[in-house]
Design a protein around this motif. Structure first.
Motif, PDB file in Angstrom:
ATOM      1  N   CYS A 127     -13.270  61.051 -17.943  1.00  0.00           N
ATOM      2  CA  CYS A 127     -12.654  61.392 -16.645  1.00  0.00           C
ATOM      3  C   CYS A 127     -11.243  61.924 -16.819  1.00  0.00           C
ATOM      4  O   CYS A 127     -10.643  62.414 -15.864  1.00  0.00           O
ATOM      5  CB  CYS A 127     -12.654  60.175 -15.728  1.00  0.00           C
ATOM      6  SG  CYS A 127     -14.308  59.539 -15.430  1.00  0.00           S
ATOM      7  N   VAL A 132     -13.559  67.782 -17.017  1.00  0.00           N
ATOM      8  CA  VAL A 132     -13.972  66.903 -15.907  1.00  0.00           C
ATOM      9  C   VAL A 132     -12.940  66.937 -14.784  1.00  0.00           C
ATOM     10  O   VAL A 132     -13.304  66.966 -13.600  1.00  0.00           O
ATOM     11  CB  VAL A 132     -14.225  65.469 -16.422  1.00  0.00           C
ATOM     12  CG1 VAL A 132     -14.536  64.536 -15.267  1.00  0.00           C
ATOM     13  CG2 VAL A 132     -15.387  65.470 -17.412  1.00  0.00           C
ATOM     14  N   ARG A 136     -14.022  68.182 -11.101  1.00  0.00           N
ATOM     15  CA  ARG A 136     -13.760  67.351  -9.913  1.00  0.00           C
ATOM     16  C   ARG A 136     -12.962  68.136  -8.867  1.00  0.00           C
ATOM     17  O   ARG A 136     -13.260  68.093  -7.679  1.00  0.00           O
ATOM     18  CB  ARG A 136     -12.989  66.109 -10.351  1.00  0.00           C
ATOM     19  CG  ARG A 136     -12.537  65.204  -9.223  1.00  0.00           C
ATOM     20  CD  ARG A 136     -11.830  64.023  -9.855  1.00  0.00           C
ATOM     21  NE  ARG A 136     -10.831  63.423  -9.039  1.00  0.00           N
ATOM     22  CZ  ARG A 136     -10.923  62.191  -8.527  1.00  0.00           C
ATOM     23  NH1 ARG A 136     -12.003  61.491  -8.725  1.00  0.00           N
ATOM     24  NH2 ARG A 136      -9.945  61.674  -7.842  1.00  0.00           N
ATOM     25  N   GLU A 137     -11.957  68.862  -9.343  1.00  0.00           N
ATOM     26  CA  GLU A 137     -11.114  69.651  -8.435  1.00  0.00           C
ATOM     27  C   GLU A 137     -11.947  70.733  -7.730  1.00  0.00           C
ATOM     28  O   GLU A 137     -11.836  70.911  -6.507  1.00  0.00           O
ATOM     29  CB  GLU A 137     -10.003  70.292  -9.281  1.00  0.00           C
ATOM     30  CG  GLU A 137      -8.972  71.083  -8.535  1.00  0.00           C
ATOM     31  CD  GLU A 137      -8.071  71.799  -9.547  1.00  0.00           C
ATOM     32  OE1 GLU A 137      -7.566  71.160 -10.495  1.00  0.00           O
ATOM     33  OE2 GLU A 137      -7.888  73.019  -9.392  1.00  0.00           O
ATOM     34  N   ALA A 140     -14.176  69.073  -5.159  1.00  0.00           N
ATOM     35  CA  ALA A 140     -13.395  68.568  -4.020  1.00  0.00           C
ATOM     36  C   ALA A 140     -12.893  69.711  -3.141  1.00  0.00           C
ATOM     37  O   ALA A 140     -12.806  69.572  -1.916  1.00  0.00           O
ATOM     38  CB  ALA A 140     -12.208  67.737  -4.532  1.00  0.00           C
ATOM     39  N   PHE A 180     -17.025  60.089 -11.099  1.00  0.00           N
ATOM     40  CA  PHE A 180     -15.700  60.702 -10.925  1.00  0.00           C
ATOM     41  C   PHE A 180     -15.777  62.015 -10.153  1.00  0.00           C
ATOM     42  O   PHE A 180     -14.893  62.332  -9.362  1.00  0.00           O
ATOM     43  CB  PHE A 180     -15.103  60.946 -12.306  1.00  0.00           C
ATOM     44  CG  PHE A 180     -13.631  61.223 -12.318  1.00  0.00           C
ATOM     45  CD1 PHE A 180     -12.717  60.244 -11.968  1.00  0.00           C
ATOM     46  CD2 PHE A 180     -13.154  62.458 -12.710  1.00  0.00           C
ATOM     47  CE1 PHE A 180     -11.360  60.488 -11.999  1.00  0.00           C
ATOM     48  CE2 PHE A 180     -11.792  62.718 -12.754  1.00  0.00           C
ATOM     49  CZ  PHE A 180     -10.893  61.734 -12.393  1.00  0.00           C
ATOM     50  N   ILE A 181     -16.830  62.794 -10.382  1.00  0.00           N
ATOM     51  CA  ILE A 181     -16.854  64.149  -9.788  1.00  0.00           C
ATOM     52  C   ILE A 181     -17.586  64.203  -8.452  1.00  0.00           C
ATOM     53  O   ILE A 181     -17.302  65.077  -7.638  1.00  0.00           O
ATOM     54  CB  ILE A 181     -17.477  65.189 -10.755  1.00  0.00           C
ATOM     55  CG1 ILE A 181     -18.943  64.860 -11.062  1.00  0.00           C
ATOM     56  CG2 ILE A 181     -16.654  65.298 -12.023  1.00  0.00           C
ATOM     57  CD1 ILE A 181     -19.660  65.941 -11.859  1.00  0.00           C
ATOM     58  N   ARG A 315      -7.152  55.818 -11.344  1.00  0.00           N
ATOM     59  CA  ARG A 315      -8.290  56.668 -10.953  1.00  0.00           C
ATOM     60  C   ARG A 315      -9.618  56.047 -11.365  1.00  0.00           C
ATOM     61  O   ARG A 315     -10.594  56.146 -10.638  1.00  0.00           O
ATOM     62  CB  ARG A 315      -8.170  58.021 -11.648  1.00  0.00           C
ATOM     63  CG  ARG A 315      -7.202  58.931 -10.982  1.00  0.00           C
ATOM     64  CD  ARG A 315      -7.367  60.270 -11.658  1.00  0.00           C
ATOM     65  NE  ARG A 315      -6.233  61.117 -11.348  1.00  0.00           N
ATOM     66  CZ  ARG A 315      -5.832  62.105 -12.139  1.00  0.00           C
ATOM     67  NH1 ARG A 315      -6.461  62.333 -13.264  1.00  0.00           N
ATOM     68  NH2 ARG A 315      -4.826  62.852 -11.799  1.00  0.00           N
ATOM     69  N   THR A 316      -9.664  55.460 -12.548  1.00  0.00           N
ATOM     70  CA  THR A 316     -10.903  54.795 -12.965  1.00  0.00           C
ATOM     71  C   THR A 316     -10.652  53.288 -12.888  1.00  0.00           C
ATOM     72  O   THR A 316     -10.304  52.651 -13.872  1.00  0.00           O
ATOM     73  CB  THR A 316     -11.312  55.226 -14.386  1.00  0.00           C
ATOM     74  OG1 THR A 316     -10.173  55.111 -15.246  1.00  0.00           O
ATOM     75  CG2 THR A 316     -11.792  56.668 -14.405  1.00  0.00           C
TER      76      THR A 316
END
Ligand SMILES: NC(=O)c1ccc[n+]([C@@H]2O[C@H](COP(=O)([O-])OP(=O)(O)OC[C@H]3O[C@@H](n4cnc5c(N)ncnc54)[C@H](O)[C@@H]3O)[C@@H](O)[C@H]2O)c1
Length: 357
Positions: A127, A132, A136-137, A140, A180-181, A315-316
């Motif tokens: 992550c 990654v 994710r960005e 989002a 995460f994504i 974040r994690t």
């Protein structure tokens, strides 16, 4: 730097040295000690001329008041006891994946961290990689539209582990990436796992995980210790675009395809024609986002420091670790039940099927 936080690493086997190196080189951290039951391992990590201390007793380490956080890089079955002791001693903790060897223990760890007001982070290393973070960005930002499917392949000639099957060894990476994504994290509507042990080593060496997702989407994870070729590829298909991430292509790890299939309502005069759905193929561009070259663990230890300083969850966090663990536990149940689609549930009383004592 005067405001550096002080860290210690517990466990100096295969992964611990990577954590120690990143704490050492991070501007946020001062690495104070490395602790392992096997002194020679800890000493090898620290090196001959270092001021970093070598310790063999976790109790002695946790009794020190010059350590803000510990990183736990020991086998999964030891995580719960070590993390609990560290939190009780007032330390912030980052623990290796999987967060624990069972959902009940992990939930207790999360509750304790909240009670003593310490950060509990899980090292879901992927992550913190550039691909990654970029994927994710993009998701989002809506670049992919709605997610329709994810196909993740992680296969190579792997070390057949004595205590865990291939799901527990490799799939935490894929599951933590999915968590995460995907907007809203990894909350599949069920888990189906099929595995094979063609060598007869006593546990699955080849595994397939199917995860139906809300809104008709689906994810699939293929993990395998027996493949002569190494493949690390994830395809994420969306209603607008599709991402292909090939981690073994350093020149172009992530490619975004503006190609896919659109459904268009039929045109025409009568009702039947209007109701008909036409399939149209979109053959647009493909492009590769620029990705910074940074070591993921360096970003990870920076996030731990930021979470501690800002008094916020990392974040994690432990909940991310628990979502991954819940899927792994459901996968073990499914595997032992012929691959049946298994619901995720609070698996408090379950023995851990994928990890041997
Ligand atoms: N994030 C990643 O990409 C990644 C990669 C590999 C491993 N891991 C995780 O790291 C953890 C460790 O894996 P590994 O492959 O390094 O294991 P390992 O067996 O190589 O090393 C574990 C070390 O911990 C020490 N140890 C065990 N119990 C201890 C205790 N009570 N006190 C002090 N030291 C103790 C052992 O002596 C050993 O040196 C596992 O949770 C694994 O899943 C994460």
């Amino acid at each position: 730097m005067t405001d550096q936080l002080r860290a210690a690493v517990i466990g100096a086997g295969y992964w611990g040295p990577n954590l120690a190196r990143n704490f050492r080189t991070s501007p946020d951290w001062d690495l104070v000690a490395v602790c392992d039951l096997d002194e020679s391992r800890a000493r090898r990590v620290v090196g001959a001329r270092s001021t970093v201390e070598v310790m063999t007793s976790v109790d002695d380490l946790l009794a020190r008041d010059d350590i803000d956080a510990v990183a736990v890089a020991t086998p999964a079955r030891t995580h719960a006891a070590l993390v609990t002791a560290a939190l009780r001693a007032g330390k912030h903790v980052v623990v290796e994946k999987p967060i624990a060897d069972g959902g009940a223990a992990a939930r207790q760890m999360r509750a304790l961290a909240a009670e003593v007001d310490r950060v509990l982070m899980v090292d879901h290393t992927f992550c913190y990689t550039a691909p990654v973070l970029k994927i994710r960005e993009l998701i989002a930002d809506g670049a992919l539209g709605d997610i329709h499917y994810v196909d993740s392949v992680r296969i190579n000639l792997g070390l057949v582990q004595p205590d865990v099957d291939v799901f527990w060894d490799l799939a935490p990476h894929d599951l933590s990436i999915l968590d995460f994504i995907l907007p809203g994290g990894l909350v599949p509507t069920g888990v189906a796992a099929q595995g094979a042990d063609p060598l007869g080593v006593g546990q699955a060496c080849v595994g397939y995980l199917t995860l139906p997702l809300p809104d008709g989407a689906i994810a699939h994870v293929h993990v395998n210790w027996l493949s002569p070729t190494k493949i690390r590829q994830v395809v994420i298909g969306g209603s607008k675009r599709t991402i292909v991430w090939d981690d073994l292509q350093p020149q172009q790890r992530v490619t975004v395809y503006d190609r896919g299939i659109d459904l268009v309502a039929g045109a025409g005069a009568d009702a039947a024609q209007k109701q008909a759905v036409n399939i149209s193929y979109r053959l647009g561009d493909a492009w590769a986002p620029a990705l910074p070259e940074r070591e993921a663990l360096g970003v990870m230890v920076g996030e731990l420091a930021a979470a501690i300083r800002e008094g916020r969850p990392p974040r994690t966090d432990a909940s991310a670790g628990i979502r991954v663990l819940d899927v792994l536990e459901a996968a073990s149940l499914s595997l032992n039940d012929g691959g049946r689609l298994t619901q995720l549930r609070d698996t408090v009383a379950l023995p851990m099927a994928g990890v041997r004592a």
